[in-house]
Design an enzyme around this catalytic site. Structure first.
Site, PDB file in Angstrom:
ATOM      1  N   ASN A 111       0.787  -1.157   0.057  1.00 33.76           N
ATOM      2  CA  ASN A 111       0.163   0.054   0.053  1.00 33.76           C
ATOM      3  C   ASN A 111       0.797   1.265  -0.037  1.00 33.76           C
ATOM      4  O   ASN A 111       1.853   1.361   0.433  1.00 33.76           O
ATOM      5  CB  ASN A 111      -1.138   0.171   1.261  1.00 33.76           C
ATOM      6  CG  ASN A 111      -0.566  -0.305   2.644  1.00 33.76           C
ATOM      7  OD1 ASN A 111       0.712  -0.961   2.671  1.00 33.76           O
ATOM      8  ND2 ASN A 111      -1.072   0.100   3.396  1.00 33.76           N
ATOM      9  N   ILE A 112       0.572   2.195  -0.655  1.00 31.96           N
ATOM     10  CA  ILE A 112       1.223   3.532  -0.883  1.00 31.96           C
ATOM     11  C   ILE A 112       0.198   4.645  -0.635  1.00 31.96           C
ATOM     12  O   ILE A 112      -0.739   4.874  -1.294  1.00 31.96           O
ATOM     13  CB  ILE A 112       1.608   3.773  -2.408  1.00 31.96           C
ATOM     14  CG1 ILE A 112       2.401   2.534  -2.878  1.00 31.96           C
ATOM     15  CG2 ILE A 112       2.355   4.805  -2.669  1.00 31.96           C
ATOM     16  CD1 ILE A 112       2.635   2.290  -4.197  1.00 31.96           C
ATOM     17  N   GLU A 113       0.321   5.285   0.818  1.00 26.29           N
ATOM     18  CA  GLU A 113      -0.552   6.204   1.202  1.00 26.29           C
ATOM     19  C   GLU A 113      -0.134   7.735   0.599  1.00 26.29           C
ATOM     20  O   GLU A 113       0.948   7.797  -0.070  1.00 26.29           O
ATOM     21  CB  GLU A 113      -0.818   6.448   2.626  1.00 26.29           C
ATOM     22  CG  GLU A 113      -1.281   4.985   3.116  1.00 26.29           C
ATOM     23  CD  GLU A 113      -1.417   4.985   4.615  1.00 26.29           C
ATOM     24  OE1 GLU A 113      -0.868   5.744   5.227  1.00 26.29           O
ATOM     25  OE2 GLU A 113      -2.091   3.898   4.910  1.00 26.29           O
ATOM     26  N   CYS A 118      -4.099   0.545  -2.458  1.00 22.83           N
ATOM     27  CA  CYS A 118      -3.941  -0.541  -1.535  1.00 22.83           C
ATOM     28  C   CYS A 118      -3.021  -1.485  -2.001  1.00 22.83           C
ATOM     29  O   CYS A 118      -2.631  -1.400  -3.514  1.00 22.83           O
ATOM     30  CB  CYS A 118      -5.248  -1.315  -1.546  1.00 22.83           C
ATOM     31  SG  CYS A 118      -6.602  -0.534  -0.496  1.00 22.83           S
ATOM     32  N   GLU A 120      -3.062  -4.670  -2.892  1.00 21.35           N
ATOM     33  CA  GLU A 120      -3.507  -5.631  -3.975  1.00 21.35           C
ATOM     34  C   GLU A 120      -3.676  -4.904  -5.158  1.00 21.35           C
ATOM     35  O   GLU A 120      -3.225  -5.412  -6.251  1.00 21.35           O
ATOM     36  CB  GLU A 120      -5.038  -5.926  -3.599  1.00 21.35           C
ATOM     37  CG  GLU A 120      -4.999  -6.987  -2.355  1.00 21.35           C
ATOM     38  CD  GLU A 120      -5.336  -5.859  -0.968  1.00 21.35           C
ATOM     39  OE1 GLU A 120      -4.615  -4.777  -0.955  1.00 21.35           O
ATOM     40  OE2 GLU A 120      -5.974  -6.248  -0.180  1.00 21.35           O
ATOM     41  N   CYS A 140     -10.168  -4.937   0.760  1.00 22.75           N
ATOM     42  CA  CYS A 140     -11.293  -3.785   0.743  1.00 22.75           C
ATOM     43  C   CYS A 140     -12.139  -4.263  -0.450  1.00 22.75           C
ATOM     44  O   CYS A 140     -11.924  -4.882  -1.627  1.00 22.75           O
ATOM     45  CB  CYS A 140     -10.624  -2.457   0.907  1.00 22.75           C
ATOM     46  SG  CYS A 140     -10.254  -1.984  -1.002  1.00 22.75           S
ATOM     47  N   CYS A 199     -10.853  -3.188  -4.077  1.00 21.07           N
ATOM     48  CA  CYS A 199      -9.891  -4.391  -4.423  1.00 21.07           C
ATOM     49  C   CYS A 199     -10.523  -5.570  -4.833  1.00 21.07           C
ATOM     50  O   CYS A 199     -10.086  -6.037  -5.917  1.00 21.07           O
ATOM     51  CB  CYS A 199      -8.798  -4.679  -3.218  1.00 21.07           C
ATOM     52  SG  CYS A 199      -7.465  -3.218  -3.251  1.00 21.07           S
TER      53      CYS A 199
END
Ligand code: THU
Length: 154
Positions: free
Chosen positions: A61-63, A72, A74, A109, A112
């Protein structure tokens, strides 16, 4: 990559045959989780997506400071593969936990799950949720996204 066949009970109690390297996928998902960029939630997720040709695509995940552009783990894995021309998939393994320490299974989620629905057969695509090398459960996409809306509906 060593292929392995294992039998597991799916969430609905049906026997699920997995003809893919579960342990290798768990290792790769844990490895990807170390690269999660999570300055805002601190919740790190790693994924390992198995393509039909046996290639594994890792994702984390990359915020983002603006929050909504966050991606996310996935979807990172799916978008990496699709951007390289790969669209046939067998399974994905997902691990996650606060600061990278899993305390249980991390389920994908809804967004995804919908991306999986775009590229995967819900009957045969497998989702491996792992909390450790020996602690995992395997689901079909159909179990996690019943009556999903996908390309076949259009
Ligand atoms: N996250 C994922 O990467 N995958 C999921 O399926 C659940 C949520 C990420 C998004 C966000 O960076 C953090 O976990 C907390 O929601």
């Amino acid at each position: 990559m060593k292929e392995k066949t294992e039998k597991n009970l799916g969430a609905l109690g049906a026997e699920v045959s997995t003809e893919f390297p579960v342990k290798e996928m768990i290792d790769q998902a844990f490895d990807a989780m170390t690269r999660a960029y999570t300055p805002y939630s601190g919740f790190k997720v790693g994924a390992a997506l198995l393509a039909a040709d046996g290639t594994l695509y890792q994702g984390c995940n990359i915020e983002n400071a603006a929050y909504t552009p966050s991606n996310c783990a996935e979807r990172t894995a799916f978008f990496k593969a699709v951007s390289q021309g790969v669209k046939d998939f067998k399974a994905i393994c997902i691990v996650g936990g606060k600061e990278g320490i899993p305390t249980g299974l991390t389920a994908p989620c809804g967004v995804c799950r919908q991306v999986m629905m775009e590229f995967c057969d819900p009957e045969t695509f497998r989702i491996i949720l792992a909390a450790g090398r020996e602690e995992y459960q395997i689901f079909s996409l159909k179990e996690l996204l019943p009556m999903g809306f996908g390309p076949d509906n259009l």
